[in-house]
Design a protein around this motif. Structure first.
Motif, PDB file in Angstrom:
ATOM      1  N   ILE A 413       0.840  -1.201   0.000  1.00 46.28           N
ATOM      2  CA  ILE A 413       0.000   0.000   0.000  1.00 46.28           C
ATOM      3  C   ILE A 413       0.872   1.247   0.000  1.00 46.28           C
ATOM      4  N   GLY A 414       1.974   1.220   0.765  1.00 50.08           N
ATOM      5  CA  GLY A 414       2.823   2.399   0.881  1.00 50.08           C
ATOM      6  C   GLY A 414       3.727   2.650  -0.308  1.00 50.08           C
ATOM      7  N   LEU A 415       4.139   1.601  -1.015  1.00 51.34           N
ATOM      8  CA  LEU A 415       5.079   1.785  -2.131  1.00 51.34           C
ATOM      9  C   LEU A 415       4.530   2.669  -3.248  1.00 51.34           C
ATOM     10  N   PRO A 416       3.289   2.467  -3.721  1.00 50.93           N
ATOM     11  CA  PRO A 416       2.776   3.409  -4.733  1.00 50.93           C
ATOM     12  C   PRO A 416       2.722   4.846  -4.222  1.00 50.93           C
ATOM     13  N   GLY A 417       2.485   5.006  -2.920  1.00 45.40           N
ATOM     14  CA  GLY A 417       2.493   6.356  -2.354  1.00 45.40           C
ATOM     15  C   GLY A 417       3.851   7.011  -2.476  1.00 45.40           C
ATOM     16  N   ILE A 418       4.923   6.256  -2.210  1.00 39.16           N
ATOM     17  CA  ILE A 418       6.280   6.799  -2.346  1.00 39.16           C
ATOM     18  C   ILE A 418       6.569   7.157  -3.804  1.00 39.16           C
ATOM     19  N   ILE A 419       6.136   6.303  -4.723  1.00 42.57           N
ATOM     20  CA  ILE A 419       6.382   6.546  -6.145  1.00 42.57           C
ATOM     21  C   ILE A 419       5.795   7.885  -6.584  1.00 42.57           C
ATOM     22  N   VAL A 420       4.624   8.216  -6.078  1.00 43.54           N
ATOM     23  CA  VAL A 420       3.966   9.469  -6.447  1.00 43.54           C
ATOM     24  C   VAL A 420       4.480  10.637  -5.611  1.00 43.54           C
ATOM     25  N   ALA A 421       4.710  10.400  -4.312  1.00 44.52           N
ATOM     26  CA  ALA A 421       5.017  11.499  -3.389  1.00 44.52           C
ATOM     27  C   ALA A 421       6.422  12.054  -3.567  1.00 44.52           C
ATOM     28  N   ALA A 422       7.376  11.256  -4.042  1.00 44.87           N
ATOM     29  CA  ALA A 422       8.761  11.731  -4.141  1.00 44.87           C
ATOM     30  C   ALA A 422       8.907  12.927  -5.086  1.00 44.87           C
ATOM     31  N   PRO A 423       8.497  12.821  -6.352  1.00 44.82           N
ATOM     32  CA  PRO A 423       8.608  14.019  -7.202  1.00 44.82           C
ATOM     33  C   PRO A 423       7.655  15.131  -6.789  1.00 44.82           C
ATOM     34  N   LEU A 424       6.500  14.736  -6.222  1.00 42.87           N
ATOM     35  CA  LEU A 424       5.537  15.755  -5.793  1.00 42.87           C
ATOM     36  C   LEU A 424       6.104  16.600  -4.649  1.00 42.87           C
ATOM     37  N   MET A 425       6.898  15.993  -3.766  1.00 39.02           N
ATOM     38  CA  MET A 425       7.486  16.744  -2.657  1.00 39.02           C
ATOM     39  C   MET A 425       8.414  17.846  -3.184  1.00 39.02           C
ATOM     40  N   PHE A 426       9.277  17.521  -4.137  1.00 38.65           N
ATOM     41  CA  PHE A 426      10.184  18.536  -4.670  1.00 38.65           C
ATOM     42  C   PHE A 426       9.420  19.606  -5.451  1.00 38.65           C
ATOM     43  N   ALA A 427       8.329  19.207  -6.093  1.00 37.31           N
ATOM     44  CA  ALA A 427       7.518  20.205  -6.796  1.00 37.31           C
ATOM     45  C   ALA A 427       6.868  21.167  -5.808  1.00 37.31           C
ATOM     46  N   MET A 428       6.412  20.665  -4.660  1.00 33.43           N
ATOM     47  CA  MET A 428       5.778  21.530  -3.654  1.00 33.43           C
ATOM     48  C   MET A 428       6.788  22.445  -2.987  1.00 33.43           C
ATOM     49  N   PHE A 429       8.072  22.048  -2.953  1.00 35.53           N
ATOM     50  CA  PHE A 429       9.092  22.945  -2.404  1.00 35.53           C
ATOM     51  C   PHE A 429       9.179  24.244  -3.200  1.00 35.53           C
ATOM     52  N   GLU A 430       8.863  24.182  -4.486  1.00 29.90           N
ATOM     53  CA  GLU A 430       9.014  25.354  -5.352  1.00 29.90           C
ATOM     54  C   GLU A 430       7.969  26.428  -5.077  1.00 29.90           C
ATOM     55  N   CYS A 431       6.974  26.111  -4.254  1.00 29.74           N
ATOM     56  CA  CYS A 431       6.019  27.159  -3.870  1.00 29.74           C
ATOM     57  C   CYS A 431       6.659  28.170  -2.935  1.00 29.74           C
ATOM     58  N   SER A 433       6.824  28.351   0.148  1.00 27.72           N
ATOM     59  CA  SER A 433       5.999  28.642   1.312  1.00 27.72           C
ATOM     60  C   SER A 433       6.357  27.653   2.415  1.00 27.72           C
ATOM     61  N   LEU A 434       6.519  28.140   3.635  1.00 24.42           N
ATOM     62  CA  LEU A 434       6.864  27.274   4.751  1.00 24.42           C
ATOM     63  C   LEU A 434       5.785  26.230   4.973  1.00 24.42           C
ATOM     64  N   PHE A 435       4.524  26.627   4.872  1.00 25.60           N
ATOM     65  CA  PHE A 435       3.418  25.680   5.049  1.00 25.60           C
ATOM     66  C   PHE A 435       3.466  24.590   3.972  1.00 25.60           C
ATOM     67  N   GLY A 436       3.731  24.982   2.728  1.00 21.73           N
ATOM     68  CA  GLY A 436       3.810  24.010   1.648  1.00 21.73           C
ATOM     69  C   GLY A 436       4.972  23.051   1.833  1.00 21.73           C
ATOM     70  N   ILE A 437       6.108  23.557   2.330  1.00 22.32           N
ATOM     71  CA  ILE A 437       7.272  22.699   2.568  1.00 22.32           C
ATOM     72  C   ILE A 437       6.974  21.680   3.658  1.00 22.32           C
ATOM     73  N   ILE A 438       6.307  22.127   4.723  1.00 20.46           N
ATOM     74  CA  ILE A 438       5.968  21.213   5.824  1.00 20.46           C
ATOM     75  C   ILE A 438       5.015  20.122   5.353  1.00 20.46           C
ATOM     76  N   ILE A 439       3.981  20.510   4.611  1.00 19.25           N
ATOM     77  CA  ILE A 439       3.005  19.524   4.107  1.00 19.25           C
ATOM     78  C   ILE A 439       3.687  18.525   3.184  1.00 19.25           C
ATOM     79  N   ALA A 440       4.602  19.009   2.336  1.00 25.08           N
ATOM     80  CA  ALA A 440       5.292  18.124   1.398  1.00 25.08           C
ATOM     81  C   ALA A 440       6.123  17.075   2.137  1.00 25.08           C
ATOM     82  N   GLU A 441       6.872  17.502   3.142  1.00 28.48           N
ATOM     83  CA  GLU A 441       7.701  16.549   3.879  1.00 28.48           C
ATOM     84  C   GLU A 441       6.850  15.560   4.676  1.00 28.48           C
ATOM     85  N   LEU A 442       5.770  16.031   5.299  1.00 30.85           N
ATOM     86  CA  LEU A 442       4.911  15.129   6.068  1.00 30.85           C
ATOM     87  C   LEU A 442       4.211  14.123   5.162  1.00 30.85           C
TER      88      LEU A 442
END
Length: 618
Positions: A413-431, A433-442
């Motif tokens: 269940i968790g592996l597909p989440g990692i596959i999607v979340a990894a590039p999405l986290m770096f994309a959210m860093f580009e906002c 915003s401190l709130f966006g960075i925190i949400i991306a890492e969590l």
């Protein structure tokens, strides 16, 4: 489930009371017959089909096995797999508290020492590689960091032999603690390049290699000792405690580094204050030694070791000329089935190792030194907060993994989440915003926790069929994956960050930022394939038992909590059945019962009648 072959239902096999409470049993393995559970559903046996046991057939070399043509190697794998599934489960687990404390303390201590270097990589780079540019300094520092990972497989082999064949799990942990303390303190007092010249970075590499040798045995030893002392119902949770403790080592190191940077000026940290976290190891070592010294040895390992030693003595008496004992490493690689298990384990752990170092080691440097989105102090503080949340997530996932019919279900269940979340986290860093960075890492941490929660128990259970080999199997598989994919992660991510602009157009700047995330996604796909198609796990033939126990509980609840409507329905069914039987008797005629007129029957009837008459008189 790990196999993709034909599914054959299996029986419950009459589990014991302890295994009923635990969630796993070996009884079903020994008798894979076809039954129905209490819900009238068939329980699948997910072991692989014969065609999945090896390479393609060689003409003239195939042999007949179980109705299928298999090559000699495939036949050996099939036979070893059957022994793997029929091995008895560990019933010696008593959830000893000292065992888990020794694992927790050892992991926190060793990973504290190991992580401090990564968090202070920029300061260490400027101290030992002062004549290089910032890019070369950082990559050189991570290169030294990688040197420790090169030694981890060697440490796995060394401590695997110590823990499996020589002194046991407990003493292996004690040796690893002593071995990691000395180089950590030495790095805290090692002069820099300006004092020793080229000798300084060489000595730094040697000290890091000593640390890597120790860590190669520590984590696997804590896994094996804690889980072998655990009851089957708590393996996932106790394994998650070990993983959380290693993350706790990162947390402590992050907190100590944050305090140092808050208490000292930036100039002081760059010149000498970066050494303070290394000196802190002297405070932790004595406490940890006391805890490990009070833990007990694994009863499961002691029993199988005694059995194996007895077999060796008998074999030596029968064949005096054959006195050579194979090492644990030889036993691991001489078996085709174990080699396949090892390769599948390395592939499955690839994304976990890379993701772990990505979020807790590379991300703080990415946000502060590379993208300049946060200051170093705030980046370390954010990492500390995410780490605390991650510890809770891992413990939750570990407990959750014990409730799944198959421990691998939650991982898948968790592996597909990692596959999607990894590039999405770096994309959210580009906002930015401190709130966006925190949400991306969590978000990324939650997906990783789902995979890692039950992973420690999963690793040990892969090798639990042979306790005198389990330390080596866990240590070698885990550390090869960590060295190849974890140790190279900061270096590869830094390289991708600086070189991604060459591969993308200027108007697609965001794509160049998420390239490290795509690298993790590729590893996630590899992991998902390995855990689904390559690896074999004892739960493949035990996954129906949890469902059966739940069905039994529902059946008992129905018997004790029957409503008046259900009672009326049961009464109606009984009446209809009785009238149907009477109708059958009327249509077929009445056949009187045959009376036994033998002397013995008459005497029995006389005795019964006299007893009844006496009872009536009274």
């Amino acid at each position: 489930m790990s196999g993709n072959g034909e599914k054959t239902p299996i029986s419950d096999g009459g589990t014991s009371s302890q295994n009923d409470a635990a969630g796993t049993s070996s009884a079903a393995i020994g008798n894979p017959s076809l039954i129905e559970n209490l819900d009238s559903d068939l329980i699948p046996d997910n072991r692989g089909a014969p065609e999945q046991y090896g390479e393609e057939e060689d003409e003239g070399n195939s042999i007949e096995t179980s109705g299928s043509n298999l090559t000699p190697t495939s036949s050996i794998i099939k036979e070893e797999e059957d022994k793997f599934y029929s091995a008895e489960d560990n019933t010696h687990g008593d959830d000893d508290i000292w065992g888990i404390l020794s694992g927790v303390g050892g992991n926190m201590y060793e990973w504290y020492d190991f992580a401090v270097y990564g968090l202070l990589a920029s300061e260490i780079g400027s101290c030992f590689f002062p004549r290089s540019s910032q890019e070369i300094q950082l990559m050189s520092s991570f290169g030294v960091y990688l040197a420790a990972f090169v030694m981890r497989p060697l440490g796995a082999i060394l401590f695997g032999e110590i823990g499996d064949r020589i002194v046991g799990r407990k003493n292996a942990l004690v040796i690893s603690i002593i071995l990691v303390t000395a180089p950590s303190v030495a790095m805290g007092i090692l002069p820099g390049y300006n004092t020793l010249g080229i000798a300084a970075p060489i000595l730094l590499v040697l000290l890091r290699m000593m640390q890597g040798l120790s860590v190669g045995g520590q984590l696997a030893g804590s896994y094996v000792l804690s889980i072998e002392q655990s009851s089957a119902a708590n393996r996932g949770f106790r394994g998650s405690i070990c993983d959380a403790s290693s993350v706790g080592g990162f947390l402590i190191s992050s907190l100590v580094v944050t305090v140092v940077r808050k208490c000292y000026s930036e100039e002081a940290v760059n010149t000498w204050a970066w050494r303070v976290p290394f000196w802190f190891s002297l405070v932790l070592a004595p406490v940890l030694f006391y805890v490990v010294n009070n833990s007990k040895e694994s009863k499961f390992w002691e029993e199988r070791t005694l059995q194996k030693e007895t077999e060796i003595i008998i074999r030596e008496e029968d064949c005096p000329q054959d006195e050579n004992r194979d090492s644990a490493l030889h036993d691991l690689f001489s078996s085709p089935f174990r080699r396949r298990q090892l390769y599948g384990m390395v592939g499955t752990l690839s994304v976990v190792a890379s993701s772990f170092y990505l979020i807790f080691l590379f991300t703080p440097l990415y946000l502060s030194n590379l993208r300049h989105l946060l200051s170093e102090a705030n980046s370390d503080l954010l990492t500390s907060c995410v780490t605390m949340c991650y510890i809770v997530m891992v413990l939750f996932a570990g407990r959750l993994s014990d409730t799944f019919p198959h421990r691998m279900d939650l991982i898948r269940i968790g592996l597909p989440g990692i596959i999607v979340a990894a590039p999405l986290m770096f994309a959210m860093f580009e906002c930015e915003s401190l709130f966006g960075i925190i949400i991306a890492e969590l978000m990324f941490a939650f997906c990783l926790a789902l995979v890692q929660g039950g992973l420690a128990a999963w690793e040990v259970e892969l090798w639990m069929s042979e306790p005198t080999l389990s330390f080596t199997g866990v240590a070698v598989g885990h550390n090869i994956s960590s060295s190849i994919f974890g140790g190279t992660m900061p270096l590869i991510s830094t390289f991708l960050f600086y070189r991604a602009d060459w591969w993308t157009r200027e108007d697609d700047a965001i794509w160049s930022r998420i390239v490290p995330g795509f690298y993790v996604s590729i590893l996630g796909i590899v992991s998902l394939w390995c855990i689904s198609s390559v690896i074999r796990h004892p739960h493949d033939v035990r996954s129906g038992e949890l469902r059966q126990r739940r069905a039994r509980k529902r059946a008992e609840k129905r018997r004790h909590n029957t409503t008046w409507t259900e009672t009326f329905d049961q009464f109606t069914i009984a009446v209809n059945t009785s009238f149907s039987n009477l109708a059958d008797i009327g249509s077929k005629g009445y056949n009187p019962p045959v009376i036994d007129e033998s002397e013995a029957a008459k005497d029995d009837l006389k005795v019964a009648t006299e007893g009844y008459e006496k009872k009536e008189v009274v």
